[in-house]
Enzyme design. Sequence first.
Site, PDB file in Angstrom:
ATOM      1  CB  THR A  93     -15.020  35.536  23.751  1.00  0.00           C
ATOM      2  OG1 THR A  93     -15.346  34.708  22.649  1.00  0.00           O
ATOM      3  CG2 THR A  93     -13.758  36.320  23.439  1.00  0.00           C
ATOM      4  CE  LYS A 168     -13.823  35.065  19.521  1.00  0.00           C
ATOM      5  NZ  LYS A 168     -14.711  34.588  18.494  1.00  0.00           N
ATOM      6  CE  LYS A 236     -17.678  39.228  25.387  1.00  0.00           C
ATOM      7  NZ  LYS A 236     -17.317  37.869  25.041  1.00  0.00           N
TER       8      LYS A 236
END
Length: 289
Positions: A93, A168, A236
Amino acid sequence: MTIAFIGLGRMGWHMAGHLAKQGHSLCVFDANDEISQKWAQTFAGEVAQTLQAVTANAEVIITALPADAELRLVWDQCFEQLSAGSIWIDHSTTSAQIARELNAAGQRREVCFIDAPVSGGTVGAENGTLTIMGGGDQTAWLQIEPIVNGYASKTTWLGASGAGQLTKMANQICVAGVGQALAEGLAFAEREGLNVQQVLEVMLKGSSTSWMMQNRSQAMINGQYEFGFSSTLMKKDLRLVLQEAKQLGIALPVTAVVADLLDELATLADPAWDWCSLMERQRQATNKP
Ligand code: NAD
């Protein structure tokens, strides 16, 4: 077709394992050699000692790395020797920006970069039931789809380079508030002296049920978090989302609050624990005299 798999962490370990069991010609690499050796013993697979060795002659390169910085490092070390016509599938990701950047850089040497982040957690990786969100060249996507189907139950191409990462991000926006709300609900029930198992059974059948509730509430009640998706990685992800939202000029108030709560959590829980350990922060706040 020779496949190079880089990054054998909580996700990559299983994904590469599926490919090995399915009989692909596979060579793996992880910066932590101990993990690579353990993987090779488990799956009887081939391990490379360097990034250069793992990518030499690979037609498909698959990465499952923590974030932008690691992806860029690996790309920079391998790019010059990649064969024309090879396809790089990135399951990390990351920002949409780095996906677009590597896609553009790759095109100059006929290397195709596909952003393909995943959802479904380590259980999805282990069971081969991940959801994969693809962005980049559609022809290349169709070529690699049969490979990634080896560890997914849902794969979708969503558009040009970066579209997988943006999808995502939408996923993480939707799940962030749910995770914190679950911590609040469970800690509230505990504080009220209710039978939390009973409360959970009721909620699982009611309108508040969710993937988080089905898959994480037991760990939260038991205070056991040594598995899953680390709070470091979730933090993150949310910072990436907030950066993207800032560029769009939009506010994501719930996401911003959860990102801050994850910062707070870092001071009182192991950052390697699954991010549902937000429960511990909530428990502390709820039980304060
Ligand atoms: P992880 O930290 O467990 O694994 C990352 C692996 O990459 C480690 O084994 C590490 O040694 C290796 N690595 C780091 N730098 C490297 C380098 N320069 N060269 C080679 N190997 C290197 O992370 P994870 O949980 O497996 O997650 C991987 C990606 O998938 C992340 O981007 C994460 O956000 C995403 N993701 C994770 C989950 C989850 O439930 N864990 C779910 C969905 C998405």
